[in-house]
Design a protein around this motif. Structure first.
Motif, mmCIF file in Angstrom:
data_model
loop_
_atom_site.group_PDB
_atom_site.id
_atom_site.type_symbol
_atom_site.label_atom_id
_atom_site.label_comp_id
_atom_site.label_asym_id
_atom_site.label_seq_id
_atom_site.Cartn_x
_atom_site.Cartn_y
_atom_site.Cartn_z
ATOM 1 N N THR A 121 23.684 21.694 -81.401
ATOM 2 C CA THR A 121 24.665 22.729 -81.111
ATOM 3 C C THR A 121 24.149 24.104 -81.523
ATOM 4 O O THR A 121 23.395 24.219 -82.497
ATOM 5 C CB THR A 121 25.986 22.465 -81.875
ATOM 6 N N PRO A 122 24.508 25.133 -80.774
ATOM 7 C CA PRO A 122 24.023 26.475 -81.117
ATOM 8 C C PRO A 122 24.618 26.976 -82.418
ATOM 9 O O PRO A 122 25.638 26.514 -82.881
ATOM 10 C CB PRO A 122 24.507 27.322 -79.925
ATOM 11 N N ARG A 134 16.242 22.991 -79.034
ATOM 12 C CA ARG A 134 16.774 24.137 -79.780
ATOM 13 C C ARG A 134 17.510 25.044 -78.795
ATOM 14 O O ARG A 134 17.530 24.776 -77.592
ATOM 15 C CB ARG A 134 15.654 24.901 -80.483
ATOM 16 N N TRP A 135 18.107 26.108 -79.320
ATOM 17 C CA TRP A 135 18.904 26.990 -78.479
ATOM 18 C C TRP A 135 18.345 28.410 -78.504
ATOM 19 O O TRP A 135 17.964 28.915 -79.562
ATOM 20 C CB TRP A 135 20.361 26.994 -78.949
ATOM 21 N N THR A 194 23.975 31.351 -74.782
ATOM 22 C CA THR A 194 23.102 30.428 -75.505
ATOM 23 C C THR A 194 22.843 29.234 -74.609
ATOM 24 O O THR A 194 23.747 28.769 -73.905
ATOM 25 C CB THR A 194 23.743 29.953 -76.832
ATOM 26 N N TRP A 195 21.599 28.743 -74.622
ATOM 27 C CA TRP A 195 21.254 27.621 -73.751
ATOM 28 C C TRP A 195 20.134 26.802 -74.396
ATOM 29 O O TRP A 195 19.317 27.324 -75.155
ATOM 30 C CB TRP A 195 20.838 28.107 -72.374
ATOM 31 N N PRO A 196 20.102 25.494 -74.112
ATOM 32 C CA PRO A 196 19.109 24.608 -74.735
ATOM 33 C C PRO A 196 17.742 24.727 -74.071
ATOM 34 O O PRO A 196 17.631 24.892 -72.859
ATOM 35 C CB PRO A 196 19.704 23.216 -74.529
ATOM 36 N N TRP A 251 24.422 17.841 -74.799
ATOM 37 C CA TRP A 251 23.347 18.482 -75.553
ATOM 38 C C TRP A 251 23.664 18.268 -77.027
ATOM 39 O O TRP A 251 24.621 18.849 -77.547
ATOM 40 C CB TRP A 251 23.264 19.958 -75.239
#
Length: 241
Positions: free
Chosen positions: A240-241, A86-87, A94-96, A237
């Protein structure tokens, strides 16, 4: 009977025998006392081969298992995405993240405890890069994610962090991996390259049960030159956010 007793008292030979017996008893008592003083309590014999083997159990497990207990997962250079990817978002970034592979715990505002695998190292890469860019305390971030080294000492004398423009994380490249060292290139999208992507190489070492970033002696966070990978040359990744 009283006559026999009087005879013993009056007899000099009897007196000598009595004194001699008393002296022998006294010598024996002193000898036993000295033996106890100089020999001390009885010691158990040492086990053959040196010190005793450590007991099994939690006390002998590596720090990662005690403090984090994160499953390793896929150890290939192109690991599958975690099902729980998730983000997170902060200050436009934003980052995983993964609740399974990292960060699985928090130390204040910092995410910690990552899997000892390529996926864990990649998640650490985006986590710490974001922390350096968003944290209000750059030096505290260094102390959290970078081990003691000349590079960290130099970096602590510099100012930085907290004012970088957000980037969009696209994926990563596992350049090399062992359980103790990982080379990971984080890839983000940018309009400044012909491919639309830029990759920055990072180096990590497994220390005290978690990944730590290795910096150069001059305080540089990145190793080598940035690259311009094309889509298909890096692990994306998927969420996606």
């Amino acid at each position: 009977m009283s006559e026999m007793k009087n005879e013993r008292v009056a007899n000099p030979q009897w007196k000598k025998a009595t004194l001699w017996a008393s002296a022998v008893v006294l010598v024996l008592v002193l000898g036993m006392a000295l033996l106890v003083i100089f020999t001390g309590p009885k010691k158990e014999p040492a086990p053959v081969g040196g010190s005793p083997a450590p007991s099994t159990g939690a006390a002998t497990r590596p720090p990662a298992q005690e403090g984090c207990n994160v499953p390793v997962g896929d150890t290939s250079s192109t690991p599958k995405m975690p099902a729980d990817l998730r983000w997170e978002a902060k200050d436009g970034w934003t980052w995983p993240v993964s609740d399974t592979y990292g960060p699985t715990q928090r130390d204040g505002e910092f995410g910690v405890c990552f899997a000892r695998s390529p996926m864990g190292a990649a998640l650490m890469a985006v986590t710490l890069n974001t922390a350096f860019s968003t944290s209000s305390d750059y030096k505290q971030t260094l102390e959290m994610y970078v081990p003691d080294s000349p590079g960290r000492d130099y970096a602590l004398t510099q100012s930085g962090g907290g004012d970088s423009e957000p980037i969009s994380y696209s994926g990563f490249i596992v350049d090399s991996f062992t359980p103790d060292n990982a080379q990971v290139t984080i890839v983000f999208s940018t309009p400044d390259t012909p491919t639309g992507y830029t990759g920055l190489p990072l180096s990590f070492r497994w220390i005290d049960g978690d990944w730590k970033q290795v910096v150069l002696d001059d305080g540089s966070m990145f190793r080598g030159q940035s690259i311009e990978p094309q889509r298909g040359e890096f692990v994306e990744w998927k969420s996606t956010p």
